[in-house]
Scaffold this motif. Sequence first.
Motif, PDB file in Angstrom:
ATOM      1  N   MET A 102       0.843  -1.189   0.000  1.00  0.00           N
ATOM      2  CA  MET A 102       0.000   0.000   0.000  1.00  0.00           C
ATOM      3  C   MET A 102       0.879   1.239   0.000  1.00  0.00           C
ATOM      4  O   MET A 102       1.951   1.263   0.622  1.00  0.00           O
ATOM      5  CB  MET A 102      -0.924   0.002   1.224  1.00  0.00           C
ATOM      6  CG  MET A 102      -1.982   1.095   1.196  1.00  0.00           C
ATOM      7  SD  MET A 102      -3.046   1.032  -0.268  1.00  0.00           S
ATOM      8  CE  MET A 102      -3.890  -0.539  -0.011  1.00  0.00           C
ATOM      9  N   GLY A 103       0.432   2.267  -0.712  1.00  0.00           N
ATOM     10  CA  GLY A 103       1.228   3.478  -0.807  1.00  0.00           C
ATOM     11  C   GLY A 103       0.395   4.731  -0.615  1.00  0.00           C
ATOM     12  O   GLY A 103      -0.841   4.682  -0.511  1.00  0.00           O
ATOM     13  N   MET A 104       1.085   5.855  -0.582  1.00  0.00           N
ATOM     14  CA  MET A 104       0.414   7.149  -0.493  1.00  0.00           C
ATOM     15  C   MET A 104       1.178   8.169  -1.333  1.00  0.00           C
ATOM     16  O   MET A 104       2.405   8.222  -1.296  1.00  0.00           O
ATOM     17  CB  MET A 104       0.324   7.633   0.952  1.00  0.00           C
ATOM     18  CG  MET A 104      -0.468   8.943   1.100  1.00  0.00           C
ATOM     19  SD  MET A 104      -0.592   9.515   2.828  1.00  0.00           S
ATOM     20  CE  MET A 104      -1.656   8.248   3.531  1.00  0.00           C
ATOM     21  N   ALA A 105       0.429   8.930  -2.105  1.00  0.00           N
ATOM     22  CA  ALA A 105       0.971  10.098  -2.797  1.00  0.00           C
ATOM     23  C   ALA A 105       0.436  11.305  -2.049  1.00  0.00           C
ATOM     24  O   ALA A 105      -0.767  11.375  -1.754  1.00  0.00           O
ATOM     25  CB  ALA A 105       0.531  10.111  -4.256  1.00  0.00           C
ATOM     26  N   ARG A 106       1.299  12.286  -1.748  1.00  0.00           N
ATOM     27  CA  ARG A 106       0.866  13.359  -0.858  1.00  0.00           C
ATOM     28  C   ARG A 106       1.574  14.674  -1.172  1.00  0.00           C
ATOM     29  O   ARG A 106       2.651  14.690  -1.779  1.00  0.00           O
ATOM     30  CB  ARG A 106       1.138  12.971   0.600  1.00  0.00           C
ATOM     31  CG  ARG A 106       2.617  12.722   0.866  1.00  0.00           C
ATOM     32  CD  ARG A 106       2.877  12.096   2.239  1.00  0.00           C
ATOM     33  NE  ARG A 106       4.281  11.744   2.389  1.00  0.00           N
ATOM     34  CZ  ARG A 106       5.229  12.557   2.847  1.00  0.00           C
ATOM     35  NH1 ARG A 106       4.915  13.800   3.222  1.00  0.00           N
ATOM     36  NH2 ARG A 106       6.483  12.164   2.939  1.00  0.00           N
ATOM     37  N   VAL A 107       0.955  15.746  -0.739  1.00  0.00           N
ATOM     38  CA  VAL A 107       1.592  17.059  -0.741  1.00  0.00           C
ATOM     39  C   VAL A 107       2.469  17.102   0.500  1.00  0.00           C
ATOM     40  O   VAL A 107       1.962  17.196   1.625  1.00  0.00           O
ATOM     41  CB  VAL A 107       0.552  18.192  -0.720  1.00  0.00           C
ATOM     42  CG1 VAL A 107       1.254  19.548  -0.679  1.00  0.00           C
ATOM     43  CG2 VAL A 107      -0.379  18.095  -1.918  1.00  0.00           C
ATOM     44  N   ALA A 108       3.775  16.993   0.326  1.00  0.00           N
ATOM     45  CA  ALA A 108       4.681  16.805   1.456  1.00  0.00           C
ATOM     46  C   ALA A 108       4.653  17.952   2.454  1.00  0.00           C
ATOM     47  O   ALA A 108       4.889  17.754   3.647  1.00  0.00           O
ATOM     48  CB  ALA A 108       6.104  16.591   0.941  1.00  0.00           C
TER      49      ALA A 108
END
Length: 282
Positions: free
Chosen positions: A133-139
């Motif tokens: 499982m992963g996450m793409a995010r505004v760091a």
Amino acid sequence: MKRPSRRLLLLGLSTLLLTGHLPAHADEHMDAIHKRGRLKVAVYNNFPPYSDAGKGIDVELGRALAARLGLQAEIIGFQAGEDMGDDLRNMVWKGHYLRGEPADVMLRVPVDPKFAQDNEQARIFGAYQQEVMGMARVASRIPSPSGSAAVALEVFTREKIGVEGDTFADSFLGGVLQGRLRSNITHFRSIREAVQALKDDSVAAVMAPLAELEGALAGESRFAVEEARLGELNPKRWAIGMAVKADSDQLAAALSSALTELQRDGTVAAIFKRHGVPLRTY
């Protein structure tokens, strides 16, 4: 099924297929494949980066497997059913009343003992990827998804996160923090749509299988894309392989041998790399 000399059998089958000669006792399925000169490979439709409009990781892998067996690949795209048991029935061991006969092999099948036991009409084998499982995010707004979900995901009581509806990510986020995140979970019909919402700043993050996020955001540097290392996630990783009809012993053996060769010579890793996805096998 036990075999007295599995390694020799696999090598022998591979050689026979490459030279176009099969023993007299070859099973009927393998004989039919050899006569037609094509390996029918079932892949999901609309499933980037794996299979979408005739392109993708699984499409290339199917062609590479067929070529290693001295065959042409016939890629058969299909729409996902209500569950994967339906997909195995329609594409592997029975066929569909509209489509007709099943394919020879289906890719992107979970290699899991319980799942295999529940679908004994299919032979599931040949793991070629480990998904997480992963996450793409505004760091700048969302911290790294690691440690306790109660801490790492608390930000989504204020920020919006996108998911594809009716998926593992959807059910996981809806259940953590005693349901406190539900009002900020935005549902999309696909991961592609969720990622577009991230690009449009409609959500601050997207949770989905990591390889799908990596493929969707290949070449994009504005977002952090990483594994969601959350203690509460279960399963934390899952193996992906292929399936043939349960009694297709020789086909399974030949495909296993071909896959091993493609893994050993770097072909599989190169296919993943071309689509912006690191190959995980741990």
